[in-house]
Design an enzyme around this catalytic site. Structure first.
Site, PDB file in Angstrom:
ATOM      1  N   GLU A 372     -10.718 -70.077  31.148  1.00 19.70           N
ATOM      2  CA  GLU A 372     -11.813 -69.425  30.425  1.00 19.70           C
ATOM      3  C   GLU A 372     -13.068 -70.302  30.406  1.00 19.70           C
ATOM      4  O   GLU A 372     -14.173 -69.817  30.647  1.00 19.70           O
ATOM      5  CB  GLU A 372     -11.361 -69.091  29.003  1.00 19.70           C
ATOM      6  CG  GLU A 372     -12.390 -68.394  28.141  1.00 19.70           C
ATOM      7  CD  GLU A 372     -12.572 -66.921  28.466  1.00 19.70           C
ATOM      8  OE1 GLU A 372     -13.339 -66.248  27.761  1.00 19.70           O
ATOM      9  OE2 GLU A 372     -11.963 -66.425  29.442  1.00 19.70           O
ATOM     10  N   THR A 508     -21.876 -53.599  34.832  1.00 18.73           N
ATOM     11  CA  THR A 508     -21.186 -54.858  34.576  1.00 18.73           C
ATOM     12  C   THR A 508     -19.700 -54.656  34.285  1.00 18.73           C
ATOM     13  O   THR A 508     -18.934 -55.613  34.308  1.00 18.73           O
ATOM     14  CB  THR A 508     -21.872 -55.623  33.434  1.00 18.73           C
ATOM     15  OG1 THR A 508     -21.465 -56.983  33.445  1.00 18.73           O
ATOM     16  CG2 THR A 508     -21.568 -54.983  32.075  1.00 18.73           C
TER      17      THR A 508
END
Length: 526
Positions: A372, A508
């Site tokens: 992440e 997106t």
């Protein structure tokens, strides 16, 4: 507005990437489909859908380990709407028909939870508009009831009508936090550039489809404060902005940013709006060029232990911060798309270098999946600088070998690395990007498969992923599975094109939106 020359950045870029010329410089890309790989991704989609449909539908998300559900996106069936366009491009008609039957029943007037304007726009509004675009053009041969298809657009309009209250502020900059029953603002005083600047594609498309200018005008007015930022401190580098804007007057309140979460998709949509309609959105192109050129000039960073890798730093004012995120790994694909759209191979080359850097974050971990958040020490800054610390002692060995260290090891089924592989492949035709995408898909398929579906994991650098979070994100359907499929699938109207024949541009959330010029729907909204 200031239009920057592309040519100046080309020399900088070519100096950064002194590698063999990529294939796209010498020939038009040739694409090689792999039916068995595409079918394997379709199988993973079906497994994910079956688990969701059995245990969670019509709620938002599946908890696959415990076979429960979550209503994390207002209880309107986020996974179903996010899966809609993917089911269409996979031509999975059974799932398409299930979603098509469900969409008219969604009650967009009611929810018991706070509504995010941004998340609702990219997932629900984008998903519905995309499905309508796909069904009414490439898939006109598929037998769908006209009333069901019309209901998609009606529901998109109904949702947008409820969301419009967000823009009722002194400046027109929307409040991202809303409540329904009835629709009302949440009382925010600021909003971020991603949650302001990632509305304009979906809302403009809705205006173009409905012949109602209001939707486009609302989103474009909000965007105008980002295109012409004030005060000067809100733009620490030309084209690169701070994060937060006041709702009262549209003024920036900070100068901190990056290509990561909270700011990322503002930059993404600049070039995508120009691709959507170059006549109406030339200013957006100029702002993307400014951001791209400044990123190359000011943000490029190479780790001390792996100077062959290229990352983009974050910033606080004019001071750089050497960390990045899985979320930011879309940037390689965005530079590639910019290079293709603007006929500037230097941007494409730089995007390919960023793709290489994000690829390294996958190959270095125990699971073969990227983390992440990760950090590094910059090779060009003083090594004793306060903004350039070395790796912590317990991460030094990993950093020496890999060129980054992990600061958050979660993987929450994010798509950005595979997304950039997809753009790299469509730009170059180089099959190594298919191999990278397949390797990533195999690792995710092996590590994240859990119970009735797929789950986010706790630590990408632990064997088996360190345990499950018991959550299957709706964007797993919309993005990871779509990009993993498209890179191996046959060419089609919705595929990204390297030859300026694009009929679609992806929002997106990876929902393909029909470009305005593709069927004569351009409108003079301003």
């Amino acid at each position: 507005m200031r239009s920057l020359s592309v040519g100046g950045s080309a020399a900088v870029l070519l100096g950064l990437a002194a590698a063999a010329p990529p294939p796209h410089k010498h020939r038009a890309p040739h694409y090689a489909a792999s039916q068995w790989r595409a079918d394997a991704v379709k199988k993973a989609f079906q497994v994910s859908w079956d688990g969701y449909y059995k245990y969670a539908f019509p709620h938002d998300s599946l908890r696959p380990v415990t076979n429960r559900y979550a209503d994390d996106r207002n209880g309107w069936g986020a996974s179903a709407v996010d899966a809609f366009s993917t089911a269409l491009v996979m031509e999975n008609w059974d799932v398409v028909d299930q979603i098509l039957e469900y969409v008219p029943t969604i009650d967009f007037d009611n929810t018991t939870t706070e509504v995010s304007l941004f998340e609702t726009t990219i997932r629900y509004l984008g998903g519905l508009v995309s499905a309508y675009d796909l069904i009414t053009s490439p898939f006109t041969a598929h037998s769908c009831k006209t009333s069901d298809v019309d209901a998609i657009l009606r529901q998109a309009t109904r949702l947008a009508d409820n969301l419009k209250v967000a823009f009722d502020t002194p400046s027109g900059v929307p409040d991202n936090n809303l409540y329904f029953n009835p629709p009302r603002k949440g009382g925010s005083t600021t909003n971020g550039i991603a949650t302001i600047g990632t509305l304009v594609l979906e809302w403009t498309r809705l205006s173009d489809l409905t012949d109602d200018a209001e939707y486009a005008k609302l989103a474009q007015k909000a965007e105008s404060y980002l295109l012409r930022p004030q005060p000067e401190s809100g733009e620490p580098f030309p084209g690169l902005l701070g994060t937060n804007v006041r709702l009262s007057d549209g003024q920036f309140v900070d100068s901190n940013g990056g290509w990561g979460g909270g700011t990322d998709s503002f930059y993404e949509y600049l070039i995508k709006m120009y691709l959507y309609d170059p006549e109406r959105f030339a200013e957006y192109k100029d702002r993307w060029i400014a951001a791209a050129d400044s990123s190359i000039k000011y943000l490029v960073s190479h780790p001390t232990t792996r100077p062959d890798l290229t990352f983009l730093a974050m910033w606080q004012g004019k001071e750089l911060r050497f960390f990045s995120e899985h979320l930011a790994c879309f940037n390689g694909g965005n530079f590639i798309l910019g290079g293709l759209t603007l006929n500037e191979p230097a941007y494409t080359d730089f995007g390919l270098a960023l793709v290489d850097g994000c690829h390294a974050t996958y190959t270095a971990t125990a699971t073969g999946i990227g983390p992440e958040i990760f950090a590094w020490q910059d090779a060009r800054q003083p090594l004793n600088a306060t903004n350039n610390p070395p790796a912590p002692a317990d991460h030094a060995g990993f950093y020496n070998a890999s060129g980054f260290w992990i600061t958050n090891g979660n993987y929450v089924l994010r798509p950005e690395v595979i997304e950039s592989y997809y753009y790299a492949y469509r730009a170059t035709g180089d099959t190594k990007y298919q191999e990278w995408a397949w390797e990533a898909f195999e690792r995710v398929n092996r590590t994240c498969r859990a119970g009735s579906g797929y789950s986010s994991i706790r630590d990408v650098n632990q064997p088996g992923g360190g345990g499950f979070h018991d959550f299957q994100e709706s964007f797993w359907f919309a993005e990871v599975l779509k990009y993993s499929y498209l890179i191996h699938a046959e060419d089609a109207p919705w595929q990204v094109k390297a030859d300026h024949t694009n009929q679609f541009v992806y929002n997106t959330e990876a929902h393909p939106i029909r470009v305005a010029g593709a069927w004569g729907t351009a409108k003079p909204w301003r």
